[in-house]
Every structure is written in structure tokens, then in C-alpha cells.
Design an enzyme around this catalytic site. Structure first.
Site, PDB file in Angstrom:
ATOM      1  N   LYS A   1       0.858  -1.185   0.000  1.00  0.00           N
ATOM      2  CA  LYS A   1       0.000   0.000   0.000  1.00  0.00           C
ATOM      3  C   LYS A   1       0.893   1.233   0.000  1.00  0.00           C
ATOM      4  O   LYS A   1       1.931   1.254   0.691  1.00  0.00           O
ATOM      5  CB  LYS A   1      -0.885  -0.040   1.261  1.00  0.00           C
TER       6      LYS A   1
ATOM      7  N   SER B   1      -9.881  -0.948   6.882  1.00  0.00           N
ATOM      8  CA  SER B   1      -9.292  -0.813   5.542  1.00  0.00           C
ATOM      9  C   SER B   1      -8.525  -2.003   5.011  1.00  0.00           C
ATOM     10  O   SER B   1      -8.145  -2.005   3.837  1.00  0.00           O
ATOM     11  CB  SER B   1      -8.388   0.412   5.498  1.00  0.00           C
TER      12      SER B   1
ATOM     13  N   SER C   1      -9.765   1.435   2.652  1.00  0.00           N
ATOM     14  CA  SER C   1      -8.893   2.202   1.803  1.00  0.00           C
ATOM     15  C   SER C   1      -7.809   1.383   1.095  1.00  0.00           C
ATOM     16  O   SER C   1      -7.228   1.869   0.122  1.00  0.00           O
ATOM     17  CB  SER C   1      -8.227   3.298   2.625  1.00  0.00           C
TER      18      SER C   1
HETATM   19  N1  GLN Z   1     -13.223   3.624   5.985  1.00  0.00           N
HETATM   20  C1  GLN Z   1     -12.737   4.076   7.256  1.00  0.00           C
HETATM   21  C2  GLN Z   1     -12.404   5.549   7.180  1.00  0.00           C
HETATM   22  O1  GLN Z   1     -12.641   6.111   6.181  1.00  0.00           O
HETATM   23  C3  GLN Z   1     -11.526   3.277   7.650  1.00  0.00           C
HETATM   24  C4  GLN Z   1     -10.305   3.653   6.933  1.00  0.00           C
HETATM   25  C5  GLN Z   1      -9.121   2.854   7.318  1.00  0.00           C
HETATM   26  O2  GLN Z   1      -9.238   1.821   7.956  1.00  0.00           O
HETATM   27  N2  GLN Z   1      -7.956   3.361   6.973  1.00  0.00           N
HETATM   28  O3  GLN Z   1     -11.932   6.126   8.101  1.00  0.00           O
END
Ligand code: GLN
Length: 488
Positions: free
Chosen positions: A79, A178, A154
């Protein structure tokens, strides 16, 4: 491609038996990436030259008769919020489009030491804020099971690249879901480790009390092999916990007889789509048939977890992202004077969602609202943690859907709150700092459904065992997206 779909153990064997060299293997993956990237768009950067150099090193070691580890000579991708020395690390933000970190994240140096071959950096929601990878500051990524759908986020690039066979494994990060949510949407295995089990040194920070790095793989065994390489204490991260790291593969026995599994009723509530519920109910039956003891349980404060997260995570992000001022890192806008320069830099280079989070967080932390929002959210966090501690004293693991829906269409969800709701089942786990895994539970209308297993602190081994038993007895991991089947 003949190596697509092969497990890490199989690839390792091919290398050790000299049936394929690491350079050949890396070339095969790079060819596959070139073929599928126009459709999937999982990669922000492809590191072909570096990859081939790393592969040559491993081939030399093999030629000299050295014993190589289970990840040596095998391609992988990261990532793009994991710092890689000399390789651009963008966080999918225009802010960091030219940022070349002067050091490797600890997980990166550990993988390098294990002989892993980095083939590229993967797309994500900007600064890991989002659930669909549509918040990337570059381009969206497609779901390999249906190119008109999101891969989740994400860590969308991390999940899509594995599902499309572009890499055998990747790393992602999980602040509120994410790793698990994109793993569920793309039909792969994703683990969010216990907070403190994997070093966050060199992970570009979003919300430091929640962020964890973890592996995305096709199989449970692959996942355990990657966790073996990246977990363990690191003095460079003050939140890293000194603990006796086991060999996680030793837990992979095909037996769940007597395992007590709690099913929290709050995870089957509002928003859960009928077709997802049906697949999870079938999975529960499978566990029962395999000898596990299943009981309903309750985590009464779960409904407050999502609102608490959306105070705590933005609060921490507003502080962490203050460093992007046009001075120390990345992009700098032309403007008159320091304040104007800083303002214009942030206005131009941050995307909408990032700005929204910074504003929310700054508001929640401001002196007049700190007690009403931030402090309250921290108290809710404690209640959520206590709920889990209570039920995990009675059950070995907990089982739930990973997400209330399957992957939705690109562009389908435009309002942020609906998007936030997609993380109702994953966020509570981050608030408590517990480990959880998402694995394929089945399919509905050709789209993967993910099941989440939650364990006690540092009980990753038990999660792997339960996941492995389910995987081996159902075989969903053998399914591959139609896109790849057509090519065979
Ligand atoms: N979707 C969640 C957010 O937008 C989690 C994101 C993540 O785990 N980095 O904060």
C-alpha cells in the site's frame, strides 16, 4: 499465467527445486501486471528495475546453495502509505506526489530481509480515508470480480492486486476496516493484527491509536507466512509491544471441535443486506457441522462505536496531517508569504475527504467542544473495549459479517455518511485494539461475501486456525474472478 493462483508454499518449492528462477517468476508477474493493469488500476507505481535486482540477489543466493526463507524471491506489493527508501510514497495524495522517503518502514525492511521482491506501490483512498479507493488523488481502482464495482478501501489496491493475481500477497493498513473491508469485497484473506503486534514505524500516520499494518493474501496459510515475517517488537515504534511471537503456521490444524464462537447480535442489525446475511448464516452452520459451539452474544455499546470513531479518527488525523504545510514534505504552492503559501498548499493538494476529516477533527478538539465530543468519544471507546473483553472471556472468537453489503458500483455512493456506514462491523475492533480476520465466506450473484472473525489480544493464531478450517472445508479460495478464467 501458470503461477497465478499458486500459494506461497508452492512458489517457494518451485524456487528451491530450481524449476523457476526468481527473475523468471518476477517477470511473469510483471507481465501479468502489464496485461491486467489497464483494467484493474491497482498500482500507483511499478518498480520493475528494483524488483528484478532483488530477484537476481535471491537467485544468486540459491545458486550458492544458501537456504532461502519462505518469502524469498517471491513478488509482492505494498500500500502506498508504507515508506520505501528512494521509492515514491504518495499515500494516493497530490500532497506527496514527489515524496521519496529517506528510509524504509520496519515492515518493508523486514520483508526485504526475508528476500521479498517488491514489484510496486498500490492505490488507496488518500491518506487511507475512505472505503472504496474512489478518494484516491489519482484514479479509482476496479474490483476484479466486476470491473464496474469498487474494490473497497482504503486498501483497495492491495486487495484488488491479490484478487487479480497481480501479486501473491500485499500489505495494507487498517484504521477502521481498511484491510478487512476490501478483502471482503475482493474475496481475499485480510488480517488486522492486534494493536502493537506489527510495527507502524514508517507507516504514514492517519489515526495513530487505531492504525495497524497487515497482510492480504489468497489463502490463510499465506497470510500466516507473511505475518511471521512482519510481526514482532520494534524499538522504533513506541506502541509496539514486546511479545513472544509464535510461528503462526503452527496453528493451521484442521480442527475446530469444541471451539466456542460467539455471534454478536448487534452485527446483524440495520443495514445488513439479506443476501449477505444468508451467506453468513450458512457459514455459521458450516462451523457447527465442523464441531464448533456457536451461541448468540451481545455487545450493547456497538451502536455508539461508529460515531465515536468519526470523532477520534478525524481528531488524530487533524493533528497528524498538520505536518503537511508545504515546508517539510512534498508539494509546495507558490504564494506570497509563509501563511499564504501554507494555506494554498493545503487547499490545493488535499482532496475533499481529507479536508472534511481535518475540519471535523479540529472542531472536535477545539477548547469549547473538546469535552462534549472528544472526551465523550474516548469514554465510549472504553465501553466498547469493555464489551469485547466481557464476551471474549466467554468465547474463544466472535463471528460476524465483515461488511453489511457486497461491493457496490463505482460512483454509486456519493454521500460520506452512507460510505461511513459500510464500516459498522469493522470499526469497533479497531477501537478495542483487537485482532480480526476477513475471509471469503461464499458468493452472492457472483460477488464475494466476507466473514469476520474477531479474537482476543494476540490471539492471531486462533483466528488463523478457525479461518483455515473454514477455508479448507469450503474451498472458496479456489474461485477466481471471471476476468482471469477467460484468460486461461
Ligand atoms: N473507511 C474508514 C475511514 O474512512 C476506515 C479507513 C481505514 O481503515 N484506513 O476512516
Amino acid at each position: 499465467m501458470k503461477t497465478v493462483g499458486k500459494s506461497l508454499a508452492e512458489l517457494h518449492k518451485l524456487l528451491v527445486n530450481k524449476e523457476i528462477s526468481s527473475v523468471e517468476l518476477t517477470r511473469e508477474y510483471l507481465d501479468h501486471i502489464r496485461e491486467y493493469e489497464p483494467k484493474i488500476k491497482a498500482f500507483i507505481t511499478i518498480t520493475e528495475d528494483e524488483a528484478l535486482k532483488q530477484a537476481e540477489e535471491v537467485d544468486k543466493a540459491i545458486a550458492q546453495g544458501e537456504e532461502i526463507g519462505p518469502l524469498a524471491g517471491i513478488p509482492m506489493a505494498l500500500k502506498d502509505n508504507l515508506c520505501t527508501e528512494g521509492i515514491v510514497t504518495t499515500c494516493a495524495s497530490q500532497m506527496l506526489r514527489d515524496f521519496n522517503p529517506p528510509y524504509d518502514a520496519t515492515v518493508v525492511s523486514r520483508l526485504k530481509a526475508a528476500g521479498a521482491v517488491l514489484v510496486g506501490k498500490l492505490n488507496m483512498d488518500e491518506f487511507a480515508m475512505g472505503s472504496s479507493t474512489e478518494n484516491s488523488g489519482y484514479f479509482p481502482t476496479a474490483n476484479p470480480w466486476d470491473l464496474s464495482r469498487v474494490p473497497g478501501g482504503s486498501s483497495g489496491g492491495s486487495a484488488a492486486s491479490v484478487a487479480a493475481g497481480e501479486v501473491p500477497y500485499s500489505l495494507g493498513s487498517d484504521t477502521g476496516g481498511s484491510i478487512r473491508q476490501p478483502a471482503a469485497f475482493c474475496g481475499v484473506v485480510g488480517l488486522k493484527p492486534t494493536y502493537g503486534a506489527v510495527s507502524r514505524y514508517g507507516l504514514v500516520a492517519f489515526a495513530s491509536s487505531l492504525d495497524q499494518i497487515g497482510p492480504l493474501t489468497r489463502t490463510v496459510e499465506d497470510n500466516a507466512l507473511v505475518l511471521n515475517a512482519i510481526a514482532g517488537h520494534d524499538p522504533l515504534d513506541s506502541t509496539s509491544v514486546p511479545f513472544n511471537k509464535p510461528d503462526y503456521t503452527q496453528f493451521l490444524e484442521n480442527n475446530v471441535r469444541g471451539l466456542k464462537i460467539g455471534v454478536p447480535k448487534e452485527f446483524f442489525g440495520l443495514g445488513l443486506k439479506q443476501e449477505v446475511a444468508a451467506v453468513i448464516e450458512q457459514a455459521i452452520k458450516t462451523f457447527e457441522q465442523l464441531g464448533a459451539k456457536i451461541e448468540e452474544c451481545s455487545l450493547p455499546h456497538m451502536e455508539y462505536a461508529l460515531p465515536a470513531y468519526y470523532i477520534i479518527a478525524p481528531a488524530e488525523c487533524s493533528s497528524n496531517l498538520a505536518r503537511y504545510d508545504g515546508v517539510s514534505y512534498g508539494y509546495r504552492a507558490e504564494a506570497d508569504g509563509m501563511i499564504e503559501m501554507c494555506k494554498t498548499t493545503r487547499a490545493k493538494a488535499f482532496g475533499q475527504e481529507v479536508k472534511r476529516r481535518i475540519m471535523l477533527g479540529t472542531y472536535a478538539l477545539s477548547s469549547g467542544y473538546y469535552d462534549a465530543y472528544y472526551l465523550k468519544a474516548q469514554k465510549v471507546r472504553t465501553l466498547v473495549k469493555q464489551d469485547f473483553e466481557r464476551v471474549l472471556a466467554q468465547y474463544d472468537i466472535l463471528l460476524s459479517p465483515t461488511t453489511p453489503t457486497v461491493a457496490y458500483k463505482l460512483g454509486e455512493i456519493s454521500d460520506p455518511v452512507t460510505c461511513y456506514m459500510g464500516d459498522v462491523y469493522t470499526i469497533p475492533v479497531n477501537l478495542a485494539g483487537l485482532p480480526a480476520i476477513s475471509l471469503p465466506a461464499g458468493f452472492t450473484d457472483g460477488l464475494p461475501v466476507g466473514m469476520q472473525l474477531i479474537g482476543n489480544y494476540f490471539a492471531e493464531g486462533l483466528l488463523y486456525r478457525a479461518a483455515y478450517v473454514f477455508e479448507q472445508n469450503t474451498g472458496y479460495y479456489k474461485e477466481i474472478p471471471g476476468l482471469l478464467r477467460e484468460a486461461d
